[in-house]
Design an enzyme around this catalytic site. Structure first.
Site, mmCIF file in Angstrom:
data_model
loop_
_atom_site.group_PDB
_atom_site.id
_atom_site.type_symbol
_atom_site.label_atom_id
_atom_site.label_comp_id
_atom_site.label_asym_id
_atom_site.label_seq_id
_atom_site.Cartn_x
_atom_site.Cartn_y
_atom_site.Cartn_z
ATOM 1 N N ASN A 9 0.867 -1.184 0.000
ATOM 2 C CA ASN A 9 0.000 0.000 0.000
ATOM 3 C C ASN A 9 0.901 1.230 0.000
ATOM 4 O O ASN A 9 1.477 1.576 1.028
ATOM 5 C CB ASN A 9 -0.898 -0.022 1.246
ATOM 6 C CG ASN A 9 -1.734 1.251 1.359
ATOM 7 O OD1 ASN A 9 -1.855 2.005 0.391
ATOM 8 N ND2 ASN A 9 -2.302 1.486 2.527
ATOM 9 N N TRP A 10 1.002 1.853 -1.163
ATOM 10 C CA TRP A 10 1.901 3.003 -1.290
ATOM 11 C C TRP A 10 1.301 4.290 -0.709
ATOM 12 O O TRP A 10 1.945 5.345 -0.741
ATOM 13 C CB TRP A 10 2.281 3.208 -2.756
ATOM 14 C CG TRP A 10 3.291 2.217 -3.257
ATOM 15 C CD1 TRP A 10 3.871 1.209 -2.539
ATOM 16 C CD2 TRP A 10 3.841 2.132 -4.580
ATOM 17 N NE1 TRP A 10 4.742 0.504 -3.341
ATOM 18 C CE2 TRP A 10 4.749 1.052 -4.595
ATOM 19 C CE3 TRP A 10 3.655 2.864 -5.757
ATOM 20 C CZ2 TRP A 10 5.463 0.695 -5.734
ATOM 21 C CZ3 TRP A 10 4.351 2.507 -6.905
ATOM 22 C CH2 TRP A 10 5.255 1.437 -6.888
ATOM 23 N N LYS A 11 0.070 4.229 -0.280
ATOM 24 C CA LYS A 11 -0.608 5.396 0.310
ATOM 25 C C LYS A 11 -0.460 6.614 -0.618
ATOM 26 O O LYS A 11 -0.494 6.456 -1.829
ATOM 27 C CB LYS A 11 -0.060 5.674 1.708
ATOM 28 C CG LYS A 11 -0.057 4.426 2.593
ATOM 29 C CD LYS A 11 0.104 4.745 4.062
ATOM 30 C CE LYS A 11 0.336 3.460 4.835
ATOM 31 N NZ LYS A 11 -0.040 3.568 6.243
ATOM 32 N N HIS A 97 -9.677 0.717 4.715
ATOM 33 C CA HIS A 97 -8.419 1.011 5.410
ATOM 34 C C HIS A 97 -8.698 1.952 6.587
ATOM 35 O O HIS A 97 -9.508 2.875 6.482
ATOM 36 C CB HIS A 97 -7.410 1.641 4.444
ATOM 37 C CG HIS A 97 -6.017 1.647 4.996
ATOM 38 N ND1 HIS A 97 -5.614 2.558 5.942
ATOM 39 C CD2 HIS A 97 -4.956 0.839 4.766
ATOM 40 C CE1 HIS A 97 -4.354 2.317 6.262
ATOM 41 N NE2 HIS A 97 -3.925 1.269 5.569
ATOM 42 N N GLU A 99 -7.109 4.371 7.733
ATOM 43 C CA GLU A 99 -6.871 5.800 7.475
ATOM 44 C C GLU A 99 -8.085 6.439 6.806
ATOM 45 O O GLU A 99 -8.356 7.624 6.992
ATOM 46 C CB GLU A 99 -5.588 5.966 6.637
ATOM 47 C CG GLU A 99 -4.352 5.685 7.486
ATOM 48 C CD GLU A 99 -3.098 5.334 6.724
ATOM 49 O OE1 GLU A 99 -3.082 5.404 5.483
ATOM 50 O OE2 GLU A 99 -2.103 4.958 7.387
ATOM 51 N N GLU A 173 -5.458 -5.322 10.586
ATOM 52 C CA GLU A 173 -4.535 -4.203 10.794
ATOM 53 C C GLU A 173 -4.883 -3.478 12.096
ATOM 54 O O GLU A 173 -5.741 -2.578 12.095
ATOM 55 C CB GLU A 173 -4.626 -3.225 9.624
ATOM 56 C CG GLU A 173 -4.266 -3.851 8.285
ATOM 57 C CD GLU A 173 -3.673 -2.827 7.334
ATOM 58 O OE1 GLU A 173 -2.559 -3.051 6.859
ATOM 59 O OE2 GLU A 173 -4.312 -1.781 7.109
ATOM 60 N N GLY A 179 1.825 2.463 10.739
ATOM 61 C CA GLY A 179 2.683 3.623 10.584
ATOM 62 C C GLY A 179 3.338 4.079 11.878
ATOM 63 O O GLY A 179 3.897 5.174 11.945
ATOM 64 N N SER A 221 3.129 -1.810 10.357
ATOM 65 C CA SER A 221 4.573 -1.638 10.555
ATOM 66 C C SER A 221 5.388 -2.887 10.218
ATOM 67 O O SER A 221 6.408 -3.155 10.849
ATOM 68 C CB SER A 221 4.869 -1.171 11.986
ATOM 69 O OG SER A 221 4.288 0.106 12.213
ATOM 70 N N GLY A 242 2.672 -1.044 4.363
ATOM 71 C CA GLY A 242 2.568 0.366 4.017
ATOM 72 C C GLY A 242 3.932 0.977 3.791
ATOM 73 O O GLY A 242 4.541 0.815 2.734
ATOM 74 N N GLY A 243 4.447 1.669 4.803
ATOM 75 C CA GLY A 243 5.696 2.424 4.666
ATOM 76 C C GLY A 243 6.838 1.639 4.040
ATOM 77 O O GLY A 243 7.536 2.138 3.142
HETATM 78 C C1 PEP Z 1 -1.030 0.035 5.774
HETATM 79 O O1 PEP Z 1 -0.996 1.087 5.201
HETATM 80 O O2 PEP Z 1 -1.940 -0.785 5.562
HETATM 81 C C2 PEP Z 1 0.035 -0.272 6.740
HETATM 82 C C3 PEP Z 1 -0.002 -1.424 7.368
HETATM 83 O O3 PEP Z 1 0.993 0.682 6.923
HETATM 84 P P1 PEP Z 1 2.409 0.512 7.687
HETATM 85 O O4 PEP Z 1 3.007 -0.778 7.171
HETATM 86 O O5 PEP Z 1 3.176 1.699 7.310
HETATM 87 O O6 PEP Z 1 2.114 0.399 9.132
#
Ligand code: PEP
Length: 273
Positions: A9-11, A97, A99, A173, A179, A221, A242-243
């Protein structure tokens, strides 16, 4: 045998001019037997990623996904994207998600409608669920996630088979792990994956068939250093990243570890017979 899936997930990162290069570099470094890879860039980068992956042999087998979809197909919804607009650009879509639940006020009922539009358009959905930190500390994580699933999946009561046909994936999640650099414990995440399948089974009728083979990913994370904690758990079928998914070396490490999980499952299936 459930699949092993690593979804990126490049957000709100990358642009149409750099997303294709990043996607093909990741594709070339993550070609591991038995691991399904999916890259979910921002909407405006979908075409660039699709085209770049199609232009190189390394891109074969890497799925492209959107990060969101609207709950209606068309209409007066300025700035929104409907499911049929994504056809040809993406074959996967993330819905629910945390967010978006946080920033766009998405409810379980609305997310259920998004799921419906995605499935009608032939997109494979990754449905995100997860509890807040205070809910986990109060011992309510399983109850919260079960309620989210009930709310999101209620509209499919007449036809849960549609979710199975669409290849529904659930991403567990925990919101406090996204994040933040703070991860769940592997054993806790595995217990939640089991609870997710039990909650889906508990919806009754045809949901039992869906629950048995439902892929459940962990997200929060995940990095190359922490991936093994989750991917060693038989109940967990991969990760939503994500990140770290913007970093080639991180993705190479995560997918390499997922390859060990996939190889272990293949070996176990051979022994079983
Ligand atoms: C996500 O965006 O679904 C996620 C899990 O982000 P991160 O890995 O940055 O926590």
């Amino acid at each position: 045998m459930r699949p092993v899936i690593i979804a990126a997930n490049w957000k709100m990162h990358t642009t149409p001019s750099d997303a294709g290069d990043l996607a093909t570099t990741i594709a070339a470094r993550t070609n591991v037997d038995g691991v399904e890879r999916v890259i979910c860039p921002p909407f405006v980068c979908l075409a660039a990623v699709r085209d770049a992956l199609a232009a190189t042999p390394a891109g074969a087998g890497v799925g492209v996904g959107a990060q969101n979809v609207h709950h209606e197909l068309t209409g007066a919804y300025t700035g929104e994207i409907g499911a049929t607009m994504l056809v040809g650009l993406a074959s996967w879509v993330i819905v629910g998600h945390s967010e978006r639940r946080r920033d766009a006020g998405e409810t379980d009922e609305l997310i259920g409608r998004k799921l419906g539009r995605a499935i009608e358009a032939g997109l494979r959905p990754i449905l995100c669920v997860g509890e807040q930190l205070d809910e986990r500390e109060a011992g309510q994580a399983e109850m919260v996630v079960a309620a989210q699933l009930r709310g999101c999946l209620a509209t499919f009561a007449a036809d849960p088979g549609a979710l199975e046909t669409a290849g529904l994936v659930v991403a567990y999640e925990p919101v406090w792990a996204i994040g933040t650099g703070r991860t769940a414990r592997g054993s806790d995440a595995a217990a939640m994956a089991d609870a997710i399948r039990a909650a889906v089974r508990g919806l009754g009728g045809g949901f039992a068939g869906l629950a048995g083979e439902l892929p459940v990913l962990y997200g929060g994370s995940v990095t190359a250093a922490t991936a093994a904690e989750f991917l060693a758990e038989p109940a967990i079928d991969g990760a939503l990243v994500g990140g770290a998914s913007l970093k080639v070396e991180e993705m190479a490490g995560i997918v390499a570890r997922a390859g060990l999980t996939a190889a272990g499952r293949r070996a176990a299936a051979r022994v079983a017979g």
